[in-house]
Design an enzyme around this catalytic site. Structure first.
Site, PDB file in Angstrom:
ATOM      1  CB  SER A  12      -0.898   0.022   1.231  1.00  0.00           C
ATOM      2  OG  SER A  12      -1.429   1.328   1.374  1.00  0.00           O
ATOM      3  CG  ASP A  39      -5.066   2.278   1.029  1.00  0.00           C
ATOM      4  OD1 ASP A  39      -6.037   1.518   0.891  1.00  0.00           O
ATOM      5  OD2 ASP A  39      -3.970   1.911   1.496  1.00  0.00           O
ATOM      6  CG  HIS A  70      -9.277   0.070  -0.177  1.00  0.00           C
ATOM      7  ND1 HIS A  70      -8.656  -0.137   1.035  1.00  0.00           N
ATOM      8  CD2 HIS A  70     -10.608  -0.003   0.075  1.00  0.00           C
ATOM      9  CE1 HIS A  70      -9.570  -0.311   1.973  1.00  0.00           C
ATOM     10  NE2 HIS A  70     -10.765  -0.225   1.419  1.00  0.00           N
ATOM     11  N   GLY A 146      -8.802   3.854   7.423  1.00  0.00           N
ATOM     12  CA  GLY A 146      -8.510   5.265   7.625  1.00  0.00           C
ATOM     13  C   GLY A 146      -7.030   5.563   7.807  1.00  0.00           C
ATOM     14  CG  PHE A 147      -5.546   6.661  10.371  1.00  0.00           C
ATOM     15  CD1 PHE A 147      -5.009   7.895  10.031  1.00  0.00           C
ATOM     16  CD2 PHE A 147      -6.836   6.605  10.881  1.00  0.00           C
ATOM     17  CE1 PHE A 147      -5.747   9.065  10.220  1.00  0.00           C
ATOM     18  CE2 PHE A 147      -7.580   7.764  11.070  1.00  0.00           C
ATOM     19  CZ  PHE A 147      -7.037   9.003  10.737  1.00  0.00           C
ATOM     20  N   GLY A 148      -2.803   3.811   8.158  1.00  0.00           N
ATOM     21  CA  GLY A 148      -1.851   2.714   8.140  1.00  0.00           C
ATOM     22  C   GLY A 148      -1.306   2.483   9.539  1.00  0.00           C
ATOM     23  N   GLY A 149      -0.587   1.390   9.701  1.00  0.00           N
ATOM     24  CA  GLY A 149       0.145   1.155  10.933  1.00  0.00           C
ATOM     25  C   GLY A 149      -0.686   0.760  12.144  1.00  0.00           C
ATOM     26  N   GLY A 178      -4.767  -4.510   6.290  1.00  0.00           N
ATOM     27  CA  GLY A 178      -4.562  -3.906   7.595  1.00  0.00           C
ATOM     28  C   GLY A 178      -3.765  -4.782   8.540  1.00  0.00           C
ATOM     29  CB  SER A 200       3.694   0.009   8.411  1.00  0.00           C
ATOM     30  OG  SER A 200       2.340  -0.202   8.629  1.00  0.00           O
TER      31      SER A 200
HETATM   32  C1  DX5 Z   1      -6.227   1.301   5.829  1.00  0.00           C
HETATM   33  C2  DX5 Z   1      -5.757   1.038   4.391  1.00  0.00           C
HETATM   34  C3  DX5 Z   1      -4.680   0.028   4.312  1.00  0.00           C
HETATM   35  C4  DX5 Z   1      -3.414   0.451   5.001  1.00  0.00           C
HETATM   36  C5  DX5 Z   1      -2.652  -0.749   5.422  1.00  0.00           C
HETATM   37  O1  DX5 Z   1      -7.320   2.144   5.815  1.00  0.00           O
HETATM   38  O2  DX5 Z   1      -6.843   0.585   3.611  1.00  0.00           O
HETATM   39  O3  DX5 Z   1      -4.426  -0.332   2.953  1.00  0.00           O
HETATM   40  O4  DX5 Z   1      -2.594   1.244   4.210  1.00  0.00           O
HETATM   41  O5  DX5 Z   1      -1.561  -0.297   6.164  1.00  0.00           O
HETATM   42  P1  DX5 Z   1      -0.793  -1.246   7.171  1.00  0.00           P
HETATM   43  O6  DX5 Z   1      -0.273  -2.400   6.398  1.00  0.00           O
HETATM   44  O7  DX5 Z   1       0.264  -0.349   7.703  1.00  0.00           O
HETATM   45  O8  DX5 Z   1      -1.793  -1.686   8.206  1.00  0.00           O
HETATM   46 ZN    ZN Z   2      -6.466  -0.355   1.600  1.00  0.00          ZN
END
Ligand code: DX5
Ligand code: ZN
Length: 229
Positions: A12, A39, A70, A146-149, A178, A200
């Site tokens: 991602s 994303d 996505h 909504g967020f990575g990590g 995720g 991440s």
């Molecule tokens: C979350 C995104 C994911 C995200 C995954 O809303 O849809 O694609 O970037 O990030 P990681 O692998 O860091 O959980």
């Molecule tokens: Zn995603």
């Protein structure tokens, strides 16, 4: 875009350098990525904003393989043509994004893309049974979008098992999005997932100037997933 159930790693770009998307996409592909996961967030369906179709169009020439878009946006329908026109191979919409998912999925295929259906962690799979003929991919969110990590939500593993059984021999990918790491990847591949999104866990430790860690990270996730598949 041919169908198979081999493990596919989809980095991602949410976790990459936003000033350098083109080079980041090329770098992860050169380091073994199968798909590139893009994303899109609107600050309305999710509390974060990323970018829209123009950015997708700009990065498209830098991706040789599958561009997996996505959409974490609501409404979805007014923007489907634009994302398809930007060159998305897969367009995934959320079941929770509006009342008329049937129309949305039809519009995605009508625009020439593969249709993905994403489910938030709190959403059950009952509706999927009524949409099996309209989808090419189900995305099981293993974090709240909504967020990575964020931390992987383990309760989603049984959802993957149930979906895998429901899908049977149909050519429908199960994607996990995720908290995917070498520790969590085997749990979902054993349950039947084949596309593993990782932000991440892929981009950590590397950069466009130093892409080798991307390759190590992708290889480690893949090896862990394949050993359990
Ligand atoms: C979350 C995104 C994911 C995200 C995954 O809303 O849809 O694609 O970037 O990030 P990681 O692998 O860091 O959980
Ligand atoms: Zn995603």
């Amino acid at each position: 875009m041919s169908f198979d159930r081999s493990i596919k790693i989809a980095p991602s770009i949410l976790a990459s350098d936003f000033a350098n998307f083109g080079a980041e996409c090329a770098a992860v592909e050169a380091q073994g990525a199968d798909w590139v996961h893009v994303d899109v967030m609107d600050g309305h369906f999710v509390p974060n904003i990323t970018f829209g179709p123009e950015t997708c169009k700009a990065i498209r020439p830098h991706i040789k393989g599958i561009m997996d878009v996505h959409l974490m946006i609501a409404p979805v329908d007014p923007y489907i043509e634009a994302f398809a026109g930007a060159g998305a191979d897969v367009i995934t919409a959320h079941l929770e994004a509006g009342p008329h998912i049937h129309r949305t999925l039809q519009a995605i295929r009508g625009a020439g893309a593969k249709a993905g259906l994403a489910l938030n962690p709190g959403t059950g799979i009952d509706a999927v049974a009524h949409l099996l003929d309209m989808i090419d991919l189900v995305c099981v969110m293993t974090v709240t979008p909504g967020f990575g990590g964020q931390k992987f939500i383990h309760s989603q593993i049984e959802k993957v098992t149930a979906l895998r059984q429901m899908i049977g021999e149909r050519p429908i990918h199960i994607e996990i999005d995720g908290g995917v790491t070498p520790e969590t990847a085997p749990l979902v591949s054993a349950a039947g997932a084949d596309v593993l999104v990782a932000g991440s866990a892929v981009f950590k430790g590397g950069s466009v100037q130093n892409p080798a860690p991307y390759g190590d990270n992708i290889a480690n996730i893949r090896a862990a997933a394949e050993a359990a598949a």
